[in-house]
Design an enzyme around this catalytic site. Sequence first.
Site, PDB file in Angstrom:
ATOM      1  N   TYR A 144       0.899  -1.157   0.000  1.00  0.00           N
ATOM      2  CA  TYR A 144       0.000   0.000   0.000  1.00  0.00           C
ATOM      3  C   TYR A 144       0.928   1.194   0.000  1.00  0.00           C
ATOM      4  O   TYR A 144       1.686   1.379   0.956  1.00  0.00           O
ATOM      5  CB  TYR A 144      -0.856   0.029   1.269  1.00  0.00           C
ATOM      6  CG  TYR A 144      -2.046  -0.894   1.239  1.00  0.00           C
ATOM      7  CD1 TYR A 144      -2.904  -0.915   0.147  1.00  0.00           C
ATOM      8  CD2 TYR A 144      -2.334  -1.717   2.324  1.00  0.00           C
ATOM      9  CE1 TYR A 144      -4.006  -1.748   0.131  1.00  0.00           C
ATOM     10  CE2 TYR A 144      -3.432  -2.552   2.310  1.00  0.00           C
ATOM     11  CZ  TYR A 144      -4.269  -2.567   1.218  1.00  0.00           C
ATOM     12  OH  TYR A 144      -5.363  -3.386   1.204  1.00  0.00           O
TER      13      TYR A 144
ATOM     14  N   ASP B  72      -6.492  -0.664  -5.726  1.00  0.00           N
ATOM     15  CA  ASP B  72      -7.963  -0.618  -5.632  1.00  0.00           C
ATOM     16  C   ASP B  72      -8.454  -0.158  -4.264  1.00  0.00           C
ATOM     17  O   ASP B  72      -9.643  -0.198  -3.977  1.00  0.00           O
ATOM     18  CB  ASP B  72      -8.564  -1.996  -5.966  1.00  0.00           C
ATOM     19  CG  ASP B  72      -8.067  -3.108  -5.038  1.00  0.00           C
ATOM     20  OD1 ASP B  72      -7.446  -2.802  -4.006  1.00  0.00           O
ATOM     21  OD2 ASP B  72      -8.301  -4.290  -5.355  1.00  0.00           O
TER      22      ASP B  72
ATOM     23  N   HIS C  13     -10.202  -7.121  -4.926  1.00  0.00           N
ATOM     24  CA  HIS C  13      -9.932  -7.207  -3.489  1.00  0.00           C
ATOM     25  C   HIS C  13     -10.900  -8.192  -2.814  1.00  0.00           C
ATOM     26  O   HIS C  13     -11.341  -7.998  -1.696  1.00  0.00           O
ATOM     27  CB  HIS C  13     -10.089  -5.814  -2.858  1.00  0.00           C
ATOM     28  CG  HIS C  13      -9.092  -5.507  -1.784  1.00  0.00           C
ATOM     29  ND1 HIS C  13      -7.986  -4.744  -1.980  1.00  0.00           N
ATOM     30  CD2 HIS C  13      -9.040  -5.857  -0.470  1.00  0.00           C
ATOM     31  CE1 HIS C  13      -7.309  -4.622  -0.853  1.00  0.00           C
ATOM     32  NE2 HIS C  13      -7.926  -5.305   0.083  1.00  0.00           N
TER      33      HIS C  13
HETATM   34  N1  FMN Z   1      -5.287  -7.174  -0.428  1.00  0.00           N
HETATM   35  C1  FMN Z   1      -4.252  -6.317  -0.369  1.00  0.00           C
HETATM   36  O1  FMN Z   1      -3.777  -5.900  -1.403  1.00  0.00           O
HETATM   37  N2  FMN Z   1      -3.735  -5.930   0.847  1.00  0.00           N
HETATM   38  C2  FMN Z   1      -4.235  -6.364   2.030  1.00  0.00           C
HETATM   39  O2  FMN Z   1      -3.743  -6.014   3.087  1.00  0.00           O
HETATM   40  C3  FMN Z   1      -5.353  -7.225   1.984  1.00  0.00           C
HETATM   41  N3  FMN Z   1      -5.923  -7.670   3.124  1.00  0.00           N
HETATM   42  C4  FMN Z   1      -6.965  -8.534   3.058  1.00  0.00           C
HETATM   43  C5  FMN Z   1      -7.535  -8.998   4.230  1.00  0.00           C
HETATM   44  C6  FMN Z   1      -8.564  -9.914   4.187  1.00  0.00           C
HETATM   45  C7  FMN Z   1      -9.166 -10.400   5.463  1.00  0.00           C
HETATM   46  C8  FMN Z   1      -9.039 -10.387   2.936  1.00  0.00           C
HETATM   47  C9  FMN Z   1     -10.151 -11.393   2.865  1.00  0.00           C
HETATM   48  C10 FMN Z   1      -8.491  -9.925   1.778  1.00  0.00           C
HETATM   49  C11 FMN Z   1      -7.455  -8.992   1.806  1.00  0.00           C
HETATM   50  N4  FMN Z   1      -6.878  -8.513   0.638  1.00  0.00           N
HETATM   51  C12 FMN Z   1      -5.835  -7.638   0.708  1.00  0.00           C
HETATM   52  C13 FMN Z   1      -7.346  -8.977  -0.678  1.00  0.00           C
HETATM   53  C14 FMN Z   1      -6.634 -10.270  -1.097  1.00  0.00           C
HETATM   54  O3  FMN Z   1      -5.283 -10.031  -1.370  1.00  0.00           O
HETATM   55  C15 FMN Z   1      -7.280 -10.874  -2.346  1.00  0.00           C
HETATM   56  O4  FMN Z   1      -7.306  -9.899  -3.351  1.00  0.00           O
HETATM   57  C16 FMN Z   1      -8.692 -11.395  -2.108  1.00  0.00           C
HETATM   58  O5  FMN Z   1      -8.819 -11.935  -0.822  1.00  0.00           O
HETATM   59  C17 FMN Z   1      -9.032 -12.466  -3.128  1.00  0.00           C
HETATM   60  O6  FMN Z   1     -10.316 -12.950  -2.925  1.00  0.00           O
HETATM   61  P1  FMN Z   1     -10.670 -14.296  -2.155  1.00  0.00           P
HETATM   62  O7  FMN Z   1     -10.628 -13.970  -0.695  1.00  0.00           O
HETATM   63  O8  FMN Z   1     -12.030 -14.618  -2.652  1.00  0.00           O
HETATM   64  O9  FMN Z   1      -9.637 -15.329  -2.520  1.00  0.00           O
END
Ligand code: FMN
Length: 486
Positions: free
Chosen positions: A243, A271, A370
């Site tokens: 980030y 995003d 995301h």
């Molecule tokens: N994406 C980021 O780029 N940075 C993050 O810190 C971040 N934290 C997340 C925390 C949680 C609890 C979840 C569920 C997702 C997060 N994501 C974050 C998004 C994930 O990298 C990913 O894009 C997403 O979970 C994919 O979808 P899925 O959970 O259906 O596999």
Amino acid sequence: MPTYNLTQIAQHNTVTSCWVIIRNKVYDVTDFLFDHPGGPQVIMGLAGRDATAAYVPIHPFDALDKHIAPEKHLGDLDQASILELRQAKKVQAKTRDELRVEEALKNRPPLSRIINVQDMEETAKKLLPYKALAYYASAADDSITHIENARAFSRFFFHPRVMRSVSGCDTSSTILGYKTSIPVYISGSALARLGHPLGEVNFTRGAYKAGIIQMVSTNASLSYGQIAAARCSSDQPLFFQLYKHKNDTTAAKRIQEIEALGYNAIFLTVDTLVPSNREMDTRAPHYLEDFENQGTKRKSDSKDDQEEVDILGTAGGLIINNDNDMTWERTIPWMRSVTRLPIIIKGVQCVADAVLAAEAGCDGIVLSNHGGRQLDYSLPPLEVLYKLHEEHPEVFKKTEVYIDGGIRRGTDVLKALCLGAKAVGLGRAFLYAQSAYGETGVVHLVRILQREIRFGMHSLGVRSIDQLSPEMVERVDWQPALPAKL
Ligand code: FMN
């Protein structure tokens, strides 16, 4: 080092003098109150008291050193107070949620009963503390995108091929040139220690044992150094999810830190400029209050007269300093000027931006919304991948394309690969696996996916990942019955 007792510390409980105890050390956080990403009210709720239990699961070890000036590390809690806190903890009644979690952990099924990704998710959901569950499971607004991310896969069907020699079928591939046992990586997701005391290290060790690659979130709950140090071999690759901080100097420092620690690539998330509306997460404190007070009177709500609805939840504070002014023209050249690591853009949600990312010379693109946690009604990444393949197939020659969101089966992975993706990321599934079974859960999840991918490859008549191709899938324009996973 000077020592302090609980009575002395309790006197510093105002915005003009705010002290807290963390791991038996005393900190003056007055100057930091309004810089706290989660807002001053979170700290004020613990002012003059022991904040360890609230602080530890969501902050990396080095956060105090990074954010609190050395002279504000006032000293230690004295021995009598340490004993007093320990005693108070012993006699403190467990909350209903803690009792529920304890019971669920006792009844956790053996790992051998977990035969698919859905089983893992259901098991974890039963034993996660509610706050963690609300943070992990939540999605934006009405969760339409979150649900559709997964459902999109059900609109793509295979053209299986028979009478092809497939013995010795190999599921391995590469991501940015790094070998991986299956074309799947652990997508960076914050706060793994909300779900398991070892947190992100479960990913690091599990990824190594299963032969896949971990992407570490900027908001990991362990320090980037602790995670790097947990690598099982000096050549174990680690990706970093960035980030970008709004201040370029602070952002560059973060990049230099992870580069020095030996991280191998930077996934710049684009995003998540501002906190989104994740209602399960926002409601968690109220849900917990009602749950704890079942059968008794609810506490009065002193916030009823607040004009603004507080939608931050656990997530909001984590991204408060993100750069809202990133552009292709400014940010990518700036990134190139501060790092030699490969730069991958995570969070591309339409074909036009995928084309721009490739033109900007990025080393990779993640088609991702995301996990449905940012803009509800953003298209499912699989649909964007399909359109990209139809409209701009040249992008796949210029750069590696990955997708994440809603992937729950080996067949989902294969569909994305047939449509040109080099690999796919999973977020929640790995969070759930490590929450329920730690490092072994992570390895088990990869084994499940590997078995499903191998079976799918046999049925498609291919023996290596590079033989997967677009003619092997067809998009139908009718919506099949809901898969059981939803
Ligand atoms: N994406 C980021 O780029 N940075 C993050 O810190 C971040 N934290 C997340 C925390 C949680 C609890 C979840 C569920 C997702 C997060 N994501 C974050 C998004 C994930 O990298 C990913 O894009 C997403 O979970 C994919 O979808 P899925 O959970 O259906 O596999």
